[in-house]
Design a protein around this motif. Structure first.
Motif, mmCIF file in Angstrom:
data_model
loop_
_atom_site.group_PDB
_atom_site.id
_atom_site.type_symbol
_atom_site.label_atom_id
_atom_site.label_comp_id
_atom_site.label_asym_id
_atom_site.label_seq_id
_atom_site.Cartn_x
_atom_site.Cartn_y
_atom_site.Cartn_z
ATOM 1 N N ASN A 121 0.828 -1.212 0.000
ATOM 2 C CA ASN A 121 0.000 0.000 0.000
ATOM 3 C C ASN A 121 0.862 1.262 0.000
ATOM 4 N N LYS A 144 3.136 0.570 -3.746
ATOM 5 C CA LYS A 144 2.406 0.185 -4.958
ATOM 6 C C LYS A 144 3.318 -0.539 -5.960
ATOM 7 N N SER A 200 1.021 -6.693 -7.152
ATOM 8 C CA SER A 200 0.517 -6.450 -5.798
ATOM 9 C C SER A 200 0.813 -7.643 -4.897
#
Length: 241
Positions: A218, A221, A225
């Motif tokens: 988070n 990025k 992911s």
């Protein structure tokens, strides 16, 4: 990283002094030119240092992500091994020893990452993430120690089984061996309970690492992911024989 940080701080200080010099020597061409020259040089040096700082920071974050993704994979393998171990209840040193080797790989992976490489520079969020990973490292060392202890327990159990079998081959009456055999059985059950708790500990470490890597994802990025990478890693573990 630390060098760039100090250069940037030094540039800021010199920049302020040179600006003061520019305004203070506006009527003196000689000192004015000197001040503007210093100002220009400091700006260029500062910009270069900032670019290098951000580049190094990005490289270190990616290394952190990759190293702990690798650790997650290894934890998944240990989780699978312990699960199979508890289902089959085949307590042999050969089967369990692989887990100790895997935790050794985890320790080696930890040592590859030097947390001192990154020094904070107005980035409290990343500092907080680093602290969480550092704290997690201590738990991984603890895991390594626990697995080592369980490995010794498995080895001892295997030796007692062989000793029991040897006594039978020597012709010792079963009646006389019953207390010893019962003790071996009790030790085995106690060992399985400890291994079960170890399995629970590994699962908890996986959950904590998932949380840490999600936060890191988070923050930065990444191209892949953490959720996507986690799925790929778990699929690879399932495909292992």
């Amino acid at each position: 990283m630390r060098l760039q940080k100090y250069i940037i701080i030094s540039c800021i200080i010199i920049l302020i002094l040179s600006l003061i010099g520019i305004f203070a020597t506006e009527q003196n061409n000689k000192f004015y030119d000197l001040s503007t020259g210093v100002f220009t040089g400091v700006v260029l040096t500062g910009m270069t240092s900032i670019i290098l700082f951000l580049y190094e920071k990005n490289k270190i974050i990616n290394k952190l992500y990759n190293n702990f993704a690798e650790i997650y994979f290894t934890l998944c393998v240990i989780d699978k091994n312990l699960g199979n171990f508890l289902i089959k209840k085949e307590i042999t040193d050969m089967n369990f020893r692989i887990n100790y080797k895997l935790t050794m790989e985890i320790i080696n992976t930890i040592k590859e990452f030097d947390f001192d490489e990154y020094t904070s520079f107005f980035d409290s969020k990343f500092n907080s993430l680093l602290e969480q990973f550092l704290s997690f490292n201590l738990k991984l060392y603890n895991l390594h120690n626990i697995v080592g202890e369980r490995n010794q327990g498995v080895l001892y159990h295997e030796l007692t089984l062989k000793d029991l079998e040897l006594k039978r081959l020597q012709g010792i009456a079963e009646q006389m061996l019953l207390p010893y055999e019962q003790q071996v059985i009790n030790d085995r059950e106690a060992l399985l309970i400890l291994i079960g708790k170890l399995h629970e500990y590994v699962v908890s470490l996986k959950l904590e690492l998932t949380s840490n890597l999600t936060k890191l994802d988070n923050y930065h990025k990444f191209k892949i992911s953490w959720d996507g990478r986690k799925s790929l890693l778990e699929k690879q573990v399932q495909e292992l024989s």
